[in-house]
Design an enzyme around this catalytic site. Sequence first.
Site, mmCIF file in Angstrom:
data_model
loop_
_atom_site.group_PDB
_atom_site.id
_atom_site.type_symbol
_atom_site.label_atom_id
_atom_site.label_comp_id
_atom_site.label_asym_id
_atom_site.label_seq_id
_atom_site.Cartn_x
_atom_site.Cartn_y
_atom_site.Cartn_z
ATOM 1 N N HIS A 64 18.138 -9.614 60.832
ATOM 2 C CA HIS A 64 18.380 -8.336 60.155
ATOM 3 C C HIS A 64 18.341 -8.545 58.651
ATOM 4 C CE1 HIS A 64 20.401 -5.785 63.537
ATOM 5 N NE2 HIS A 64 19.393 -6.505 63.995
ATOM 6 N N TYR A 93 27.959 0.423 59.172
ATOM 7 C CA TYR A 93 29.393 0.392 58.859
ATOM 8 C C TYR A 93 29.745 1.782 58.334
ATOM 9 C CZ TYR A 93 29.503 -4.743 59.190
ATOM 10 O OH TYR A 93 29.442 -6.046 59.634
ATOM 11 N N PRO A 128 37.503 -8.688 61.249
ATOM 12 C CA PRO A 128 36.076 -8.848 61.558
ATOM 13 C C PRO A 128 35.121 -8.013 60.704
ATOM 14 C CG PRO A 128 37.189 -7.623 63.294
ATOM 15 C CD PRO A 128 38.260 -8.099 62.377
ATOM 16 N N LYS A 188 32.843 -12.780 59.289
ATOM 17 C CA LYS A 188 32.933 -14.109 58.690
ATOM 18 C C LYS A 188 33.553 -15.191 59.582
ATOM 19 C CE LYS A 188 30.940 -13.711 54.869
ATOM 20 N NZ LYS A 188 29.735 -13.397 55.663
ATOM 21 N N TYR A 216 28.004 -11.189 52.323
ATOM 22 C CA TYR A 216 27.711 -10.896 53.727
ATOM 23 C C TYR A 216 26.748 -11.915 54.323
ATOM 24 C CZ TYR A 216 27.284 -8.021 57.916
ATOM 25 O OH TYR A 216 27.338 -7.575 59.208
HETATM 26 P P1 RFL Z 1 37.964 -20.001 69.148
HETATM 27 O O1 RFL Z 1 36.641 -19.375 69.391
HETATM 28 O O2 RFL Z 1 39.162 -19.171 69.345
HETATM 29 O O3 RFL Z 1 38.033 -21.284 70.090
HETATM 30 C C1 RFL Z 1 39.225 -21.992 70.301
HETATM 31 C C2 RFL Z 1 39.132 -22.666 71.652
HETATM 32 O O4 RFL Z 1 40.302 -23.471 71.848
HETATM 33 C C3 RFL Z 1 40.791 -23.277 73.168
HETATM 34 N N1 RFL Z 1 42.220 -23.589 73.173
HETATM 35 C C4 RFL Z 1 42.743 -24.727 73.699
HETATM 36 N N2 RFL Z 1 42.169 -25.754 74.315
HETATM 37 C C5 RFL Z 1 42.988 -26.748 74.773
HETATM 38 N N3 RFL Z 1 44.337 -26.742 74.610
HETATM 39 C C6 RFL Z 1 44.948 -25.718 73.979
HETATM 40 N N4 RFL Z 1 46.259 -25.694 73.814
HETATM 41 C C7 RFL Z 1 44.131 -24.638 73.491
HETATM 42 N N5 RFL Z 1 44.415 -23.497 72.856
HETATM 43 C C8 RFL Z 1 43.239 -22.875 72.664
HETATM 44 C C9 RFL Z 1 40.475 -21.830 73.477
HETATM 45 O O5 RFL Z 1 40.422 -21.602 74.868
HETATM 46 C C10 RFL Z 1 39.121 -21.658 72.788
HETATM 47 O O6 RFL Z 1 38.048 -21.924 73.673
HETATM 48 O O7 RFL Z 1 38.068 -20.619 67.673
HETATM 49 P P2 RFL Z 1 36.942 -21.230 66.710
HETATM 50 O O8 RFL Z 1 36.128 -22.261 67.421
HETATM 51 O O9 RFL Z 1 37.646 -21.578 65.469
HETATM 52 O O10 RFL Z 1 35.926 -20.042 66.426
HETATM 53 C C11 RFL Z 1 36.320 -18.913 65.694
HETATM 54 C C12 RFL Z 1 35.542 -17.668 66.161
HETATM 55 O O11 RFL Z 1 35.636 -17.581 67.570
HETATM 56 C C13 RFL Z 1 36.073 -16.385 65.507
HETATM 57 O O12 RFL Z 1 36.354 -16.616 64.151
HETATM 58 C C14 RFL Z 1 35.056 -15.232 65.607
HETATM 59 O O13 RFL Z 1 34.894 -14.814 66.926
HETATM 60 C C15 RFL Z 1 35.517 -14.060 64.744
HETATM 61 N N6 RFL Z 1 34.631 -12.903 64.841
HETATM 62 C C16 RFL Z 1 33.439 -12.836 64.138
HETATM 63 N N7 RFL Z 1 33.044 -13.860 63.379
HETATM 64 C C17 RFL Z 1 31.828 -13.827 62.750
HETATM 65 O O14 RFL Z 1 31.486 -14.786 62.052
HETATM 66 N N8 RFL Z 1 30.964 -12.769 62.873
HETATM 67 C C18 RFL Z 1 31.288 -11.684 63.631
HETATM 68 O O15 RFL Z 1 30.469 -10.773 63.755
HETATM 69 C C19 RFL Z 1 32.570 -11.687 64.271
HETATM 70 N N9 RFL Z 1 32.937 -10.655 65.042
HETATM 71 C C20 RFL Z 1 34.956 -11.847 65.699
HETATM 72 C C21 RFL Z 1 34.077 -10.732 65.775
HETATM 73 C C22 RFL Z 1 36.097 -11.873 66.479
HETATM 74 C C23 RFL Z 1 36.373 -10.844 67.322
HETATM 75 N N10 RFL Z 1 37.541 -10.944 68.107
HETATM 76 C C24 RFL Z 1 37.573 -10.705 69.497
HETATM 77 C C25 RFL Z 1 38.710 -11.504 67.514
HETATM 78 C C26 RFL Z 1 34.346 -9.682 66.597
HETATM 79 C C27 RFL Z 1 35.494 -9.725 67.377
HETATM 80 C C28 RFL Z 1 35.725 -8.555 68.264
HETATM 81 C C1 PHB Z 2 29.492 -7.687 66.376
HETATM 82 O O1 PHB Z 2 28.284 -7.462 66.619
HETATM 83 O O2 PHB Z 2 30.276 -8.019 67.275
HETATM 84 C C2 PHB Z 2 29.997 -7.545 65.003
HETATM 85 C C3 PHB Z 2 29.117 -7.228 63.985
HETATM 86 C C4 PHB Z 2 29.603 -7.089 62.681
HETATM 87 C C5 PHB Z 2 30.945 -7.266 62.422
HETATM 88 C C6 PHB Z 2 31.817 -7.593 63.446
HETATM 89 C C7 PHB Z 2 31.341 -7.737 64.748
HETATM 90 O O3 PHB Z 2 31.399 -7.099 61.160
#
Ligand code: RFL
Ligand code: PHB
Length: 391
Positions: free
Chosen positions: A72, A201, A293, A297, A385
């Site tokens: 994109h 957005y 989110p 980032k 971004y």
């Molecule tokens: P994670 O992905 O939470 O992984 C941590 C892992 O550790 C495990 N765990 C354990 N394992 C063993 N023993 C324990 N005691 C444990 N406790 C936990 C868990 O099961 C898990 O598998 O952390 P990590 O690797 O630091 O990654 C971070 C990302 O997952 C997170 O920052 C992103 O998902 C945030 N986020 C977004 N980030 C972006 O860069 N771009 C996006 O578009 C974006 N959109 C989002 C998001 C997060 C969202 N949610 C659900 C919070 C959209 C959403 C909806």
């Molecule tokens: C997503 O596609 O899940 C998404 C995209 C942009 C954001 C957060 C989540 O800022």
Amino acid sequence: MRTQVGILGAGPAGLLLSHLLHLEGIDSVVLESRSRQEIEATIRAGVLEQGTVDLLKATGVGERMEREGFLHNGIYLRFGGRSHRIDFPSLTGGRAIMVYAQHEVIKDLVAARVAAGGRIVFEVKDAAVYDLDTREPKIRFHHDGTLSELACDFIAGCDGFHGITRPSIPSRMRSEFTRLYPFGWFGILVEAPASTDELIYAHHERGFALVSTRSPQIQRLYLQCDPNDDVKNWPDSRIWEELHARLETTEGWRLAEGRIFQKGIIAMRSFVVEPMRYGRLFLAGDAAHIVPPTGAKGLNLAAADVRVLSQALAAFYARGDEQALKDYSATALRRVWRAEHFSSWMTSMLHRFHDETTFHHRLQLAELEYVVTSRAKAVTLAENYVGLPLA
Ligand code: RFL
Ligand code: PHB
């Protein structure tokens, strides 16, 4: 069991760290509390920064992303019933983003680790870390009903926001900075054709809305909601009514409806722990910081952390040089705080705050108007971004 780097958590941070260490000839073991099926099916992020895309490509795990991801070149900011495009390449010297789901990145990283003979232990229970301030830190955990110990040179805490590594740092040795937002996001996955070529957005009196995508057939949409609300209070008809209202334009744009097959509510917070190290424990990703989110980032910060950490560990094992390990926390935190600021800014500009005055609302509109009319302000949004160059 023994390894050089014991990694807790098989999210993007833990898996990518294990992969990068492998490329440096450093052994690691990843311990994960959930099953492989679960981590490969959890719906989370969708946006990869240019630097994350480049890193995945350069380290041999970007092939499917390049084939199946969507490049994109911009986003739309929608307010006052009109859409305004922010063009990334022209504002950032040619940079852009990739829409490719986090669980697809997870699948690619797990496959690469398994193919290289990497050790990932799924479904571990009661993991706990010991002797962090010695040269032989350890992780004890249960697996298949037996207690095991993993002796390590270093431990990487990649176990997310609710993990056990951050709280294992004595509280007097860490400072935590938090902001909870008075709203959450209601997220859905929909079987429908795309309504837009790039993410939207939307700022609206009824609250924020976001249109993202997963494929030409699957769309990802979010709308601002009460963080304590219950998914049960949101029948499909109410979701569509709200999305139509918030995304409506005076330009005849139409939102395509479809079958909603996943619903969930996400809380919004900003959080940082300092430092991101205690003895031989290094924190990376959500274990050390959370961003709302709105700036997309979180996953990208996790990738940036482990890139810095893997290079610091490589310098240690290659030359006995500990300087980069000593600098890890400060280096990572510079990027973390930049992303915290950006995510908080985007969130504040685009959401409705329940205690806001009409004055505050007008200020938000003035700021949005400025972003879409001033090149300087548009560059600020765009360069953050797509991601600032990696340190
Ligand atoms: P994670 O992905 O939470 O992984 C941590 C892992 O550790 C495990 N765990 C354990 N394992 C063993 N023993 C324990 N005691 C444990 N406790 C936990 C868990 O099961 C898990 O598998 O952390 P990590 O690797 O630091 O990654 C971070 C990302 O997952 C997170 O920052 C992103 O998902 C945030 N986020 C977004 N980030 C972006 O860069 N771009 C996006 O578009 C974006 N959109 C989002 C998001 C997060 C969202 N949610 C659900 C919070 C959209 C959403 C909806
Ligand atoms: C997503 O596609 O899940 C998404 C995209 C942009 C954001 C957060 C989540 O800022």
